[in-house]
Design a protein around this motif. Structure first.
Motif, PDB file in Angstrom:
ATOM      1  N   ALA A 240      -6.755  -2.694  11.068  1.00  0.00           N
ATOM      2  CA  ALA A 240      -6.271  -4.127  10.607  1.00  0.00           C
ATOM      3  C   ALA A 240      -6.698  -4.692   9.330  1.00  0.00           C
ATOM      4  CB  ALA A 240      -6.428  -5.007  11.960  1.00  0.00           C
ATOM      5  N   GLU A 241      -8.032  -4.752   9.054  1.00  0.00           N
ATOM      6  CA  GLU A 241      -8.502  -5.192   7.913  1.00  0.00           C
ATOM      7  C   GLU A 241      -8.131  -4.598   6.648  1.00  0.00           C
ATOM      8  OE1 GLU A 241     -12.967  -6.529   9.710  1.00  0.00           O
ATOM      9  OE2 GLU A 241     -12.840  -4.397   9.240  1.00  0.00           O
TER      10      GLU A 241
ATOM     11  N   LYS B 142      -2.242  -6.159   2.140  1.00  0.00           N
ATOM     12  CA  LYS B 142      -1.409  -7.249   2.024  1.00  0.00           C
ATOM     13  C   LYS B 142      -1.829  -8.303   1.103  1.00  0.00           C
ATOM     14  CE  LYS B 142       0.708  -6.637   6.548  1.00  0.00           C
ATOM     15  NZ  LYS B 142       0.841  -7.335   7.743  1.00  0.00           N
ATOM     16  N   ASN B 143      -2.972  -8.752   0.857  1.00  0.00           N
ATOM     17  CA  ASN B 143      -3.423  -9.785  -0.152  1.00  0.00           C
ATOM     18  C   ASN B 143      -3.549  -9.387  -1.298  1.00  0.00           C
ATOM     19  OD1 ASN B 143      -3.358 -11.690   1.996  1.00  0.00           O
ATOM     20  ND2 ASN B 143      -5.539 -10.770   2.696  1.00  0.00           N
ATOM     21  N   LEU B 144      -3.180  -7.913  -1.998  1.00  0.00           N
ATOM     22  CA  LEU B 144      -3.320  -7.771  -3.047  1.00  0.00           C
ATOM     23  C   LEU B 144      -2.144  -8.386  -4.219  1.00  0.00           C
ATOM     24  CD1 LEU B 144      -3.763  -3.980  -2.996  1.00  0.00           C
ATOM     25  CD2 LEU B 144      -5.455  -5.374  -3.664  1.00  0.00           C
TER      26      LEU B 144
ATOM     27  N   ALA C 150     -10.301   7.238  -2.273  1.00  0.00           N
ATOM     28  CA  ALA C 150      -9.140   6.641  -2.911  1.00  0.00           C
ATOM     29  C   ALA C 150      -7.858   6.828  -2.416  1.00  0.00           C
ATOM     30  CB  ALA C 150      -9.405   6.902  -4.398  1.00  0.00           C
ATOM     31  N   PRO C 151      -7.549   8.337  -2.144  1.00  0.00           N
ATOM     32  CA  PRO C 151      -6.223   8.581  -1.506  1.00  0.00           C
ATOM     33  C   PRO C 151      -5.784   7.932  -0.426  1.00  0.00           C
ATOM     34  CG  PRO C 151      -7.192  10.550  -2.199  1.00  0.00           C
ATOM     35  CD  PRO C 151      -8.609   9.635  -2.366  1.00  0.00           C
ATOM     36  N   GLN C 152      -6.640   7.694   0.693  1.00  0.00           N
ATOM     37  CA  GLN C 152      -6.189   6.818   1.816  1.00  0.00           C
ATOM     38  C   GLN C 152      -5.823   5.604   1.411  1.00  0.00           C
ATOM     39  OE1 GLN C 152      -9.486   6.786   4.643  1.00  0.00           O
ATOM     40  NE2 GLN C 152      -8.472   5.491   6.026  1.00  0.00           N
ATOM     41  N   VAL C 153      -6.685   4.728   0.461  1.00  0.00           N
ATOM     42  CA  VAL C 153      -6.054   3.475   0.056  1.00  0.00           C
ATOM     43  C   VAL C 153      -4.791   3.340  -0.586  1.00  0.00           C
ATOM     44  CG1 VAL C 153      -6.658   1.359  -1.132  1.00  0.00           C
ATOM     45  CG2 VAL C 153      -8.475   2.509   0.200  1.00  0.00           C
ATOM     46  N   TYR C 154      -4.904   4.574  -1.526  1.00  0.00           N
ATOM     47  CA  TYR C 154      -3.467   4.600  -2.337  1.00  0.00           C
ATOM     48  C   TYR C 154      -2.268   5.002  -1.345  1.00  0.00           C
ATOM     49  CZ  TYR C 154      -0.188   7.968  -4.581  1.00  0.00           C
ATOM     50  OH  TYR C 154       0.774   8.716  -5.252  1.00  0.00           O
ATOM     51  N   ARG C 155      -2.564   5.755  -0.328  1.00  0.00           N
ATOM     52  CA  ARG C 155      -1.187   5.925   0.526  1.00  0.00           C
ATOM     53  C   ARG C 155      -0.922   4.615   1.514  1.00  0.00           C
ATOM     54  NH1 ARG C 155      -3.957  10.941   1.266  1.00  0.00           N
ATOM     55  NH2 ARG C 155      -5.064  10.295   3.030  1.00  0.00           N
ATOM     56  N   ARG C 156      -2.064   3.833   1.664  1.00  0.00           N
ATOM     57  CA  ARG C 156      -1.884   2.587   2.492  1.00  0.00           C
ATOM     58  C   ARG C 156      -1.055   1.367   1.798  1.00  0.00           C
ATOM     59  NH1 ARG C 156      -4.338   1.983   7.454  1.00  0.00           N
ATOM     60  NH2 ARG C 156      -2.929   0.020   7.557  1.00  0.00           N
ATOM     61  N   ILE C 157      -1.360   1.558   0.416  1.00  0.00           N
ATOM     62  CA  ILE C 157      -0.589   0.460  -0.445  1.00  0.00           C
ATOM     63  C   ILE C 157       0.771   1.039  -0.668  1.00  0.00           C
ATOM     64  CG2 ILE C 157      -0.451  -0.477  -2.814  1.00  0.00           C
ATOM     65  CD1 ILE C 157      -3.617  -0.060  -3.100  1.00  0.00           C
ATOM     66  N   LYS C 158       1.108   2.450  -0.988  1.00  0.00           N
ATOM     67  CA  LYS C 158       2.633   2.662  -0.957  1.00  0.00           C
ATOM     68  C   LYS C 158       3.139   2.472   0.312  1.00  0.00           C
ATOM     69  CE  LYS C 158       3.531   6.689  -2.244  1.00  0.00           C
ATOM     70  NZ  LYS C 158       3.851   8.152  -2.435  1.00  0.00           N
ATOM     71  N   GLU C 159       2.486   2.598   1.397  1.00  0.00           N
ATOM     72  CA  GLU C 159       3.319   2.176   2.902  1.00  0.00           C
ATOM     73  C   GLU C 159       3.469   0.909   3.092  1.00  0.00           C
ATOM     74  OE1 GLU C 159       0.795   3.465   6.094  1.00  0.00           O
ATOM     75  OE2 GLU C 159       0.593   5.525   5.330  1.00  0.00           O
TER      76      GLU C 159
ATOM     77  N   ASP D 242       6.714  -3.146  -2.989  1.00  0.00           N
ATOM     78  CA  ASP D 242       6.843  -4.033  -3.985  1.00  0.00           C
ATOM     79  C   ASP D 242       5.952  -3.739  -5.461  1.00  0.00           C
ATOM     80  OD1 ASP D 242       4.822  -5.133  -2.372  1.00  0.00           O
ATOM     81  OD2 ASP D 242       4.461  -6.778  -3.840  1.00  0.00           O
ATOM     82  N   VAL D 243       4.957  -2.845  -5.167  1.00  0.00           N
ATOM     83  CA  VAL D 243       3.917  -2.398  -6.194  1.00  0.00           C
ATOM     84  C   VAL D 243       4.844  -1.581  -7.040  1.00  0.00           C
ATOM     85  CG1 VAL D 243       2.023  -1.391  -6.763  1.00  0.00           C
ATOM     86  CG2 VAL D 243       2.016  -2.984  -4.725  1.00  0.00           C
ATOM     87  N   PRO D 244       4.860  -2.014  -8.597  1.00  0.00           N
ATOM     88  CA  PRO D 244       6.018  -1.387  -9.526  1.00  0.00           C
ATOM     89  C   PRO D 244       5.408  -0.059  -9.960  1.00  0.00           C
ATOM     90  CG  PRO D 244       4.778  -3.345 -10.533  1.00  0.00           C
ATOM     91  CD  PRO D 244       4.367  -3.343  -8.908  1.00  0.00           C
TER      92      PRO D 244
END
Length: 126
Positions: free
Chosen positions: A62-63, A69-71, A87-96, A100-102
């Protein structure tokens, strides 16, 4: 579902960069948001100038979702850690979570902190 796919397709997923390729990319993207996925102790020791810390190993699911979401919106993102392990774990979460991230990528390997930070500080870099 078709609308979701249309939104997803607008994201330019650049995938993994070698440290050298990431450094070149960072030099070309003045509005790049750098996300440091390493533990807080490593972030506090050394990171890229201006990087945002999302210490994935210290956060609940959740955190992590909330941090992503706050980026800030509308900026390309490069995710890194220290060796390319978390890093790949955070990368995948941002993609999911943030279609809207270009543009999104991650650094696979040891970051070139000194070279980038010298560049940001206006020092001579080879």
């Amino acid at each position: 579902k078709a609308v979701d796919e249309k939104i997803q397709s607008k994201q330019n997923d650049l995938g993994a960069f070698s440290p050298e390729a990431a450094f070149e990319y960072m030099k070309e993207k003045p509005n790049l948001l750098i996300v440091d996925a390493a533990a807080t102790r490593w972030y506090q020791t050394k990171t890229f100038e201006g990087a945002v810390n999302i210490p994935v190993e210290e956060l609940s699911d959740a955190e992590l979702t909330e941090a992503v979401k706050n980026l800030p919106a509308g900026q390309p993102i490069l995710v890194h850690c220290r060796r390319g392990m978390v890093a790949p774990q955070v990368y995948r979460r941002i993609k999911e979570i943030r279609p809207d991230v270009p543009e999104i990528s991650w650094l696979d390997g040891e970051p070139m902190f000194d070279e980038y930070n010298a560049l940001v500080e206006g020092k001579h870099v080879k």
